[in-house]
Design a protein around this motif. Sequence first.
Motif, PDB file in Angstrom:
ATOM      1  N   ILE A 182       0.846  -1.201   0.000  1.00 37.62           N
ATOM      2  CA  ILE A 182       0.000   0.000   0.000  1.00 37.62           C
ATOM      3  C   ILE A 182       0.876   1.244   0.000  1.00 37.62           C
ATOM      4  CG2 ILE A 182      -1.614   1.365   1.410  1.00 37.62           C
ATOM      5  CD1 ILE A 182      -2.761  -1.359   2.391  1.00 37.62           C
ATOM      6  N   ASN A 183       1.890   1.239   0.853  1.00 39.62           N
ATOM      7  CA  ASN A 183       2.792   2.379   0.954  1.00 39.62           C
ATOM      8  C   ASN A 183       3.606   2.559  -0.332  1.00 39.62           C
ATOM      9  OD1 ASN A 183       5.888   3.173   2.218  1.00 39.62           O
ATOM     10  ND2 ASN A 183       4.179   4.522   2.655  1.00 39.62           N
ATOM     11  N   ASN A 184       4.026   1.456  -0.932  1.00 37.73           N
ATOM     12  CA  ASN A 184       4.789   1.533  -2.186  1.00 37.73           C
ATOM     13  C   ASN A 184       3.961   2.124  -3.321  1.00 37.73           C
ATOM     14  OD1 ASN A 184       7.115   0.465  -1.062  1.00 37.73           O
ATOM     15  ND2 ASN A 184       6.608  -1.642  -1.613  1.00 37.73           N
ATOM     16  N   ASN A 185       2.635   2.048  -3.189  1.00 40.12           N
ATOM     17  CA  ASN A 185       1.740   2.637  -4.182  1.00 40.12           C
ATOM     18  C   ASN A 185       1.464   4.116  -3.910  1.00 40.12           C
ATOM     19  OD1 ASN A 185       1.427   0.330  -5.770  1.00 40.12           O
ATOM     20  ND2 ASN A 185      -0.231  -0.453  -4.485  1.00 40.12           N
ATOM     21  N   GLY A 186       2.210   4.706  -2.962  1.00 39.05           N
ATOM     22  CA  GLY A 186       2.124   6.145  -2.735  1.00 39.05           C
ATOM     23  C   GLY A 186       1.227   6.593  -1.597  1.00 39.05           C
ATOM     24  N   VAL A 187       0.679   5.649  -0.836  1.00 34.05           N
ATOM     25  CA  VAL A 187      -0.219   6.005   0.269  1.00 34.05           C
ATOM     26  C   VAL A 187       0.590   6.229   1.547  1.00 34.05           C
ATOM     27  CG1 VAL A 187      -2.191   5.260   1.675  1.00 34.05           C
ATOM     28  CG2 VAL A 187      -2.093   4.671  -0.758  1.00 34.05           C
ATOM     29  N   THR A 188       0.354   7.346   2.214  1.00 36.46           N
ATOM     30  CA  THR A 188       0.960   7.611   3.522  1.00 36.46           C
ATOM     31  C   THR A 188       0.220   6.784   4.563  1.00 36.46           C
ATOM     32  OG1 THR A 188       1.475   9.884   2.862  1.00 36.46           O
ATOM     33  CG2 THR A 188       1.518   9.394   5.218  1.00 36.46           C
ATOM     34  N   VAL A 189       0.951   6.079   5.416  1.00 39.13           N
ATOM     35  CA  VAL A 189       0.335   5.187   6.405  1.00 39.13           C
ATOM     36  C   VAL A 189       0.669   5.668   7.816  1.00 39.13           C
ATOM     37  CG1 VAL A 189       0.204   2.828   7.300  1.00 39.13           C
ATOM     38  CG2 VAL A 189       0.461   3.212   4.836  1.00 39.13           C
ATOM     39  N   ILE A 190      -0.381   5.828   8.628  1.00 40.39           N
ATOM     40  CA  ILE A 190      -0.218   6.130  10.055  1.00 40.39           C
ATOM     41  C   ILE A 190      -0.572   4.855  10.806  1.00 40.39           C
ATOM     42  CG2 ILE A 190      -0.745   7.717  11.936  1.00 40.39           C
ATOM     43  CD1 ILE A 190       0.246   9.076   9.352  1.00 40.39           C
ATOM     44  N   LEU A 191       0.397   4.265  11.473  1.00 43.92           N
ATOM     45  CA  LEU A 191       0.241   2.948  12.093  1.00 43.92           C
ATOM     46  C   LEU A 191       0.282   3.062  13.610  1.00 43.92           C
ATOM     47  CD1 LEU A 191       0.301  -0.220  11.722  1.00 43.92           C
ATOM     48  CD2 LEU A 191       2.790  -0.011  11.818  1.00 43.92           C
ATOM     49  N   THR A 192      -0.812   2.677  14.276  1.00 44.05           N
ATOM     50  CA  THR A 192      -0.788   2.570  15.734  1.00 44.05           C
ATOM     51  C   THR A 192      -0.737   1.088  16.091  1.00 44.05           C
ATOM     52  OG1 THR A 192      -3.207   2.504  15.999  1.00 44.05           O
ATOM     53  CG2 THR A 192      -2.165   4.669  15.981  1.00 44.05           C
ATOM     54  N   THR A 193       0.164   0.734  16.975  1.00 41.11           N
ATOM     55  CA  THR A 193       0.331  -0.670  17.335  1.00 41.11           C
ATOM     56  C   THR A 193       1.004  -0.780  18.699  1.00 41.11           C
ATOM     57  OG1 THR A 193       1.376  -2.761  16.676  1.00 41.11           O
ATOM     58  CG2 THR A 193       2.543  -0.753  16.080  1.00 41.11           C
ATOM     59  N   HIS A 194       0.747  -1.903  19.368  1.00 40.97           N
ATOM     60  CA  HIS A 194       1.474  -2.229  20.592  1.00 40.97           C
ATOM     61  C   HIS A 194       2.586  -3.230  20.309  1.00 40.97           C
ATOM     62  CE1 HIS A 194      -2.061  -0.485  22.743  1.00 40.97           C
ATOM     63  NE2 HIS A 194      -1.106  -0.133  23.575  1.00 40.97           N
ATOM     64  N   ALA A 195       2.661  -3.695  19.055  1.00 43.00           N
ATOM     65  CA  ALA A 195       3.710  -4.637  18.672  1.00 43.00           C
ATOM     66  C   ALA A 195       4.951  -3.852  18.259  1.00 43.00           C
ATOM     67  CB  ALA A 195       3.229  -5.525  17.535  1.00 43.00           C
ATOM     68  N   MET A 196       5.922  -3.779  19.150  1.00 44.13           N
ATOM     69  CA  MET A 196       7.110  -2.966  18.891  1.00 44.13           C
ATOM     70  C   MET A 196       7.904  -3.485  17.687  1.00 44.13           C
ATOM     71  SD  MET A 196       6.967  -0.568  21.067  1.00 44.13           S
ATOM     72  CE  MET A 196       5.368  -0.495  21.857  1.00 44.13           C
ATOM     73  N   THR A 197       7.936  -4.802  17.510  1.00 43.66           N
ATOM     74  CA  THR A 197       8.649  -5.350  16.359  1.00 43.66           C
ATOM     75  C   THR A 197       7.989  -4.908  15.056  1.00 43.66           C
ATOM     76  OG1 THR A 197       7.336  -7.384  16.582  1.00 43.66           O
ATOM     77  CG2 THR A 197       9.528  -7.365  17.595  1.00 43.66           C
ATOM     78  N   GLU A 198       6.670  -4.781  15.086  1.00 42.37           N
ATOM     79  CA  GLU A 198       5.939  -4.327  13.902  1.00 42.37           C
ATOM     80  C   GLU A 198       6.268  -2.875  13.577  1.00 42.37           C
ATOM     81  OE1 GLU A 198       1.899  -5.725  12.741  1.00 42.37           O
ATOM     82  OE2 GLU A 198       1.329  -3.883  13.790  1.00 42.37           O
ATOM     83  N   ALA A 199       6.240  -2.039  14.601  1.00 36.56           N
ATOM     84  CA  ALA A 199       6.566  -0.622  14.401  1.00 36.56           C
ATOM     85  C   ALA A 199       7.993  -0.463  13.913  1.00 36.56           C
ATOM     86  CB  ALA A 199       6.370   0.144  15.714  1.00 36.56           C
ATOM     87  N   GLU A 200       8.895  -1.256  14.480  1.00 35.00           N
ATOM     88  CA  GLU A 200      10.309  -1.166  14.103  1.00 35.00           C
ATOM     89  C   GLU A 200      10.536  -1.637  12.672  1.00 35.00           C
ATOM     90  OE1 GLU A 200      14.639  -2.743  15.802  1.00 35.00           O
ATOM     91  OE2 GLU A 200      12.848  -2.836  17.062  1.00 35.00           O
ATOM     92  N   ALA A 201       9.822  -2.686  12.275  1.00 36.34           N
ATOM     93  CA  ALA A 201      10.025  -3.266  10.949  1.00 36.34           C
ATOM     94  C   ALA A 201       9.408  -2.419   9.835  1.00 36.34           C
ATOM     95  CB  ALA A 201       9.437  -4.669  10.906  1.00 36.34           C
ATOM     96  N   LEU A 202       8.297  -1.732  10.134  1.00 33.65           N
ATOM     97  CA  LEU A 202       7.554  -1.035   9.088  1.00 33.65           C
ATOM     98  C   LEU A 202       7.797   0.462   9.015  1.00 33.65           C
ATOM     99  CD1 LEU A 202       4.041  -2.753   9.406  1.00 33.65           C
ATOM    100  CD2 LEU A 202       5.730  -3.112   7.609  1.00 33.65           C
ATOM    101  N   SER A 203       8.048   1.094  10.160  1.00 30.14           N
ATOM    102  CA  SER A 203       7.992   2.559  10.229  1.00 30.14           C
ATOM    103  C   SER A 203       9.261   3.239   9.724  1.00 30.14           C
ATOM    104  CB  SER A 203       7.736   3.005  11.673  1.00 30.14           C
ATOM    105  OG  SER A 203       6.565   2.419  12.178  1.00 30.14           O
ATOM    106  N   ASP A 204       9.060   4.319   8.960  1.00 31.04           N
ATOM    107  CA  ASP A 204      10.170   5.199   8.607  1.00 31.04           C
ATOM    108  C   ASP A 204      10.563   6.042   9.817  1.00 31.04           C
ATOM    109  OD1 ASP A 204      10.362   4.600   5.736  1.00 31.04           O
ATOM    110  OD2 ASP A 204       8.356   5.452   5.657  1.00 31.04           O
ATOM    111  N   ARG A 205       9.548   6.514  10.539  1.00 31.12           N
ATOM    112  CA  ARG A 205       9.782   7.234  11.800  1.00 31.12           C
ATOM    113  C   ARG A 205       8.738   6.797  12.818  1.00 31.12           C
ATOM    114  NH1 ARG A 205       9.356  13.130  11.844  1.00 31.12           N
ATOM    115  NH2 ARG A 205       7.729  12.827  10.271  1.00 31.12           N
ATOM    116  N   VAL A 206       9.073   6.978  14.079  1.00 26.39           N
ATOM    117  CA  VAL A 206       8.196   6.566  15.176  1.00 26.39           C
ATOM    118  C   VAL A 206       8.047   7.717  16.161  1.00 26.39           C
ATOM    119  CG1 VAL A 206       7.983   5.053  17.185  1.00 26.39           C
ATOM    120  CG2 VAL A 206       8.741   4.112  15.001  1.00 26.39           C
TER     121      VAL A 206
END
Length: 336
Positions: A182-206
């Motif tokens: 989704i992000n590679n198709n140009g969509v900005t993603v705001i991700l809220t999560t309690h899974a720190m590994t997920e945030a670390e793996a996906l996020s450009d910034r936190v």
Amino acid sequence: MTEHAIKLNNLTKKFGDFTAVDNLSLHVEEGEIFGFLGPNGAGKSTTIRMLCTLAQPTSGSALVSGYDLVEDSAKVRKEIGLVAEKMIMYDTLTAAENLRFFGKLYDMPKEKIELRIDELLELVDMQEWKNTQINKFSTGMKQRINVIRALLPEPKILFMDEPTLGLDPQTTFSIREIIRNINNNGVTVILTTHAMTEAEALSDRVAIIDHGKIAALDTPENLKNMLVNSDITIFTMKIMNLSSKLIEQLKTLKIVTAIAQQDDHHIKISATGKDALNQIIDKIRLEGGDIFSIVNSNESTLEDVFLTVTGKEMRDQATEKPAPVQHGHAPKARVR
């Protein structure tokens, strides 16, 4: 990326005397995956509700895709999509029928709806399930449809609230790959999560929010380096007779900055100072704790940063006040 997808300027939300979001200022760049983290009750959900026009700010301002959050709320809604923690679908309808229904709510032309349905089902590899009722799907399959439902009107910004909560590892991996696509198709993603590994793996910034304020904001790598360059040390300890009382006693130590219980026997402790480990061991033994093993973490994780900046206290909060305790026998229910 030169434009800001979202820009907050002293955004504030109060509920009576309680300040849920406290003069929050930050920006999200176009095309970014932005991780938004925080303990329960920290203010992140309230912030997301405001940015999705589901709640009005008390003061301050925000621009979403260039539109003012309050004055141009209708235009904001046309620019965003929301994947809520709770799935929004009708079990007795097929995947395609669900998507058609929501497409009509978005006031999309019929031809456009059909085109998007095929495109999005292909995106999540669900083409063959197009005409199958949702109630026949696994939880992971339902979540894939839940995600693409929010993508129907081609939003520029997608808010995703705990998108992998309760999913098995294989499905979690699949949803994360979908987020990247989704992000590679140009969509900005705001991700809220309690899974720190997920945030670390996906996020450009936190951004880590605590008590309605930004406690830390940077790339995952820079946030982890923040601990490497400090005098904070992370210990993982296995204590055979670990109890809530022992954990509370450890929190009284000034050198302890954060504690997280991982299971019935393991705790992760963030502490500062050269003599931190000795003080922690002495305290555990004083309180009758039986230490089985200690591991000193040489490489910090985003979870370590989160624990360090948000502190020791538990933040689990109910959404309502507790019901009064009834003493004695409860009255019998009346039959009508």
